[in-house]
Design a protein around this motif. Structure first.
Motif, PDB file in Angstrom:
ATOM      1  N   ASP B 190      41.393  43.446  22.596  1.00  0.00           N
ATOM      2  CA  ASP B 190      40.228  43.243  23.460  1.00  0.00           C
ATOM      3  C   ASP B 190      40.577  42.428  24.692  1.00  0.00           C
ATOM      4  OD1 ASP B 190      38.624  44.708  21.851  1.00  0.00           O
ATOM      5  OD2 ASP B 190      37.872  42.996  20.700  1.00  0.00           O
ATOM      6  N   SER B 191      41.580  41.551  24.550  1.00  0.00           N
ATOM      7  CA  SER B 191      41.911  40.665  25.667  1.00  0.00           C
ATOM      8  C   SER B 191      42.312  41.468  26.909  1.00  0.00           C
ATOM      9  CB  SER B 191      43.053  39.726  25.263  1.00  0.00           C
ATOM     10  OG  SER B 191      44.158  40.502  24.856  1.00  0.00           O
ATOM     11  N   MET B 192      42.917  42.629  26.695  1.00  0.00           N
ATOM     12  CA  MET B 192      43.318  43.453  27.836  1.00  0.00           C
ATOM     13  C   MET B 192      42.093  43.983  28.575  1.00  0.00           C
ATOM     14  SD  MET B 192      46.770  45.230  26.647  1.00  0.00           S
ATOM     15  CE  MET B 192      47.196  45.162  28.344  1.00  0.00           C
ATOM     16  N   LEU B 193      41.056  44.326  27.780  1.00  0.00           N
ATOM     17  CA  LEU B 193      39.825  44.815  28.397  1.00  0.00           C
ATOM     18  C   LEU B 193      39.139  43.687  29.167  1.00  0.00           C
ATOM     19  CD1 LEU B 193      38.321  46.967  25.497  1.00  0.00           C
ATOM     20  CD2 LEU B 193      39.945  47.614  27.255  1.00  0.00           C
ATOM     21  N   GLU B 194      39.137  42.489  28.547  1.00  0.00           N
ATOM     22  CA  GLU B 194      38.481  41.348  29.199  1.00  0.00           C
ATOM     23  C   GLU B 194      39.164  40.999  30.513  1.00  0.00           C
ATOM     24  OE1 GLU B 194      38.544  38.642  25.939  1.00  0.00           O
ATOM     25  OE2 GLU B 194      37.062  39.922  24.906  1.00  0.00           O
ATOM     26  N   ALA B 195      40.488  41.075  30.516  1.00  0.00           N
ATOM     27  CA  ALA B 195      41.227  40.783  31.748  1.00  0.00           C
ATOM     28  C   ALA B 195      40.810  41.737  32.858  1.00  0.00           C
ATOM     29  CB  ALA B 195      42.732  40.910  31.491  1.00  0.00           C
ATOM     30  N   ALA B 196      40.637  43.004  32.496  1.00  0.00           N
ATOM     31  CA  ALA B 196      40.217  43.996  33.491  1.00  0.00           C
ATOM     32  C   ALA B 196      38.815  43.678  34.000  1.00  0.00           C
ATOM     33  CB  ALA B 196      40.275  45.401  32.900  1.00  0.00           C
ATOM     34  N   LYS B 197      37.933  43.264  33.066  1.00  0.00           N
ATOM     35  CA  LYS B 197      36.550  42.959  33.433  1.00  0.00           C
ATOM     36  C   LYS B 197      36.512  41.785  34.410  1.00  0.00           C
ATOM     37  CE  LYS B 197      34.395  45.886  30.866  1.00  0.00           C
ATOM     38  NZ  LYS B 197      34.702  45.877  29.425  1.00  0.00           N
ATOM     39  N   ILE B 198      37.343  40.789  34.152  1.00  0.00           N
ATOM     40  CA  ILE B 198      37.368  39.619  35.036  1.00  0.00           C
ATOM     41  C   ILE B 198      37.789  40.033  36.440  1.00  0.00           C
ATOM     42  CG2 ILE B 198      38.595  37.435  35.479  1.00  0.00           C
ATOM     43  CD1 ILE B 198      38.606  37.132  32.343  1.00  0.00           C
ATOM     44  N   ASP B 199      38.694  41.009  36.503  1.00  0.00           N
ATOM     45  CA  ASP B 199      39.103  41.525  37.818  1.00  0.00           C
ATOM     46  C   ASP B 199      38.040  42.403  38.459  1.00  0.00           C
ATOM     47  OD1 ASP B 199      41.423  40.215  37.560  1.00  0.00           O
ATOM     48  OD2 ASP B 199      42.619  41.938  36.901  1.00  0.00           O
ATOM     49  N   GLY B 200      36.897  42.548  37.788  1.00  0.00           N
ATOM     50  CA  GLY B 200      35.790  43.280  38.388  1.00  0.00           C
ATOM     51  C   GLY B 200      35.772  44.764  38.102  1.00  0.00           C
ATOM     52  N   ALA B 201      36.531  45.199  37.093  1.00  0.00           N
ATOM     53  CA  ALA B 201      36.545  46.635  36.792  1.00  0.00           C
ATOM     54  C   ALA B 201      35.301  47.018  36.003  1.00  0.00           C
ATOM     55  CB  ALA B 201      37.799  46.989  35.990  1.00  0.00           C
TER      56      ALA B 201
END
Lengths: 306, 298
Positions: B190-201
């Motif tokens: 999940d951390s990979m998804l969260e990282a993307a979300k933080i980048d605004g994806a």
């Protein structure tokens, strides 16, 4: 499915939609195809099974008459049921054990040989129409391999008409089906074995695991339960779905209906006689048999290793 | 060749075993290896037969007693196949195009449609997601032939009969692909998804830039399974215009022409057999990686 959102109490469709819009849009194409080509057909098939329908005129409601005709008056259907069950009861468990057993043995080989052996066992299932070679092997003249060998060994003096002799049809079809049956579940098992945490085996040794059978039952099997359940579904579905090999090898109709299955019966009424109501009844019965068999076996397998 | 192969395997297995695990009984090892070798031969023998038959001259095909291995290999069967195909009134290239069209679009379609649906179902819970996941598993429990009649009616109502879409669209609704993709995507941290979300994806971007690259083994597996199914399509009841029919249909016609075509049939059988096997060999490691994540949770 977007349609299910109505079940959320009080929150309102709009709120759910706003919150999950992107997810629903991602699912939408598959959901649409799935509904049109799987969900609706399942219900439609059950619906049509209560009608008399020939594709040209509008279906007319026929009540339970199809079901009564099928189960009471259609003697050939009873043969089909019997053959299908014999097929499923023999090839289902044997193919499942073969998938599992060979995956288990192969797992102990070094990677290169493992890859080769995986290919050897898996190849028949992806070879498409290659099973037609069995027609040549069990050819009724002396050029057939089975006949040639049996005559050379002196077991038979004349060539056997394999697919024209009632008692041979079923055993040959079972052999061919088993030959074809190391498919997706076999791969799932191979992968499952490789996935088992190797430290568990060392821990097992300390805990007093004495031999490979105990290791299998107490360590490997519980770890592989998801694959076991998945493999069971695939093998059960396949073992109830025998039709192409029967039609192509034993012919249609096969001698004294010896290779007749529920699916070849469905083929008869659906694509030759165009009695769609009757054919749908056959389909509906097979649908419930498959679902029932799967659910029972799933219940049993969940107890593995307990 | 087979016997030699089995012997080599046995030998390797044996020497390998000694240094592996302690709780092994050599007698059982040998029994299991013999069992494996026997069934390996059972599995391989018909395929070896097909391969040899394709290269047998006519006098070796009709030989008593029949021989497994070819003595004077010839390419005549392939040449005859070429002649027959060259004489058919629909050019062979047309059959090949049809098969490639169906296989390519069907495979591409199923990868896109299944992976798009698999991502939300694997990573989120939302109204309807549980029901959908359940239905996907239930759909694995029956063969699609039980819905063949309503399927035909639906396809003809939409006006797809006698088009390639009649083969492609129903293939896209298969649930095995979604099932494999979903089980694989669940394992992506999940951390990979969260990282993307933080980048605004947004979800679409996450799907395309995170999920798709990381689930490559899964969709390669899906490509192989779909490819195998579509490659073998004959058109069945859906396609009746000759120039729309796939290659497999044309080849089956040739085989069914009877005993005079036995040699050509051997060549056809080998061609049909080789393509899926080569595809599998090339991608085996991806398939195994994907299948490792596959299963129905207990």
């Amino acid at each position: 499915m977007p349609g299910k959102t109505a079940s959320v109490s009080g929150t309102g469709l709009e709120k759910v939609w706003k919150e999950h819009k992107e997810k629903y849009i991602l699912i939408a194409p598959f959901a649409a195809l799935f509904i049109v080509f799987t969900v609706i057909p399942v219900f439609a098939s059950i619906g049509i099974s209560f009608t008399s329908f020939n594709m040209l005129e509008k279906p007319t409601f026929a009540g339970l008459s199809n079901y009564i005709n099928l189960s009471v008056f259609d003697e050939i259907f009873l043969i089909a049921i019997k053959n299908t069950l014999v097929f499923a009861i023999i090839t289902g468990p044997i193919s499942y054990l073969m998938c599992f057993g060979f995956a288990w043995i192969i797992n102990e080989f070094p990677p290169k040989i493992r890859a080769f052996m995986t290919l050897v066992f898996y190849a028949p299932s992806i070879s498409g129409g290659a099973f037609m070679i069995w027609k040549l092997i069990f050819s009724s003249d002396m050029y057939g391999y089975a006949n040639a060998w049996l005559m050379k060994l002196g077991i038979f003096s004349d060539p056997v008409l394999w697919f024209d002799t009632k008692t041979y049809v079923m055993p040959i079809l079972i052999i061919v089906q088993l030959w074809l049956s190391l498919g997706v579940s076999f791969l799932a098992f191979i992968a499952g074995f490789q996935n088992v945490d190797k430290n568990l085996y060392d821990a097992g040794l300390i805990d007093g695991i004495k031999n490979r059978w105990q290791e299998l039952w107490y360590i490997t099997l519980p770890y592989m339960k998801p694959q076991l359940l998945f493999g069971a579904v695939m093998q059960i579905t396949a073992s109830f779905s025998v039709s192409a090999i029967s039609i192509q090898l034993a012919g249609f109709p096969s001698v004294e209906y010896a290779g007749h299955t529920i699916l070849t019966h469905l083929h008869d009424y659906g694509t030759i006689r165009y009695e769609m109501g009757y054919a749908s009844t056959i389909a509906a019965i097979l649908f419930f048999i498959m679902l029932f068999a799967n659910i029972i076996v799933q219940k049993l397998l969940r107890r593995v290793g307990e | 060749m087979n016997d030699v192969m089995a012997k080599i395997n046995l030998k390797k297995l044996y020497s390998n075993k000694l240094k592996k695990r302690t709780n092994r009984n050599i007698a059982v090892d040998i029994i299991l290896a013999v069992l494996l070798g026997l069934f390996g031969l059972f599995s391989l023998w018909p395929l070896v037969l097909i391969t040899n038959n394709a290269f047998k001259p006519l006098n070796e095909i009709f030989l008593f007693p029949p021989r497994l291995f070819v003595h004077n290999p010839t390419l005549n069967n392939f040449r005859d196949l070429g002649v027959i195909m060259g004489n058919s009134w629909v050019p062979v290239s047309r059959y090949i195009f049809n098969t490639l069209f169906i296989t390519f679009l069907g495979t591409l379609g199923i990868v896109i449609v299944s992976s798009m649906a698999a991502y939300p179902l694997a990573k989120y819970t939302f109204p309807g997601s549980k029901v959908m996941s359940k239905l996907v598993v239930y759909a694995l429990m029956f063969n699609s032939t039980v819905t063949v009649i309503p399927n035909y009616i639906i396809i003809s109502r939409i006006g797809l009969v006698d088009t390639h879409w009649a083969l492609i669209l129903p293939a896209l609704s298969g649930t095995l692909g979604l099932f494999l993709m979903k089980n694989f995507i669940v394992q992506i941290p999940d951390s990979m998804l969260e990282a993307a979300k933080i980048d605004g994806a947004n979800e679409y971007k996450t799907y395309w830039t995170i999920i798709m690259p990381l689930s490559k083994p899964a969709w390669i597996t899906l490509i192989i399974f779909t490819f195998q199914g579509l490659w073998g399509a004959t058109g069945g009841t859906f396609i009746y215009t000759e120039k729309l029919k796939p290659l497999n249909f044309a080849l089956m016609q040739i085989i069914q022409a009877g005993i005079a075509r036995t040699g050509v049939a051997g060549a056809v059988a080998l061609l049909l057999l080789l393509v899926p096997i080569i595809v599998f060999i090339v991608s085996q490691s991806n398939v195994i990686e994907t299948m490792a994540s596959t299963g129905i949770k207990g």
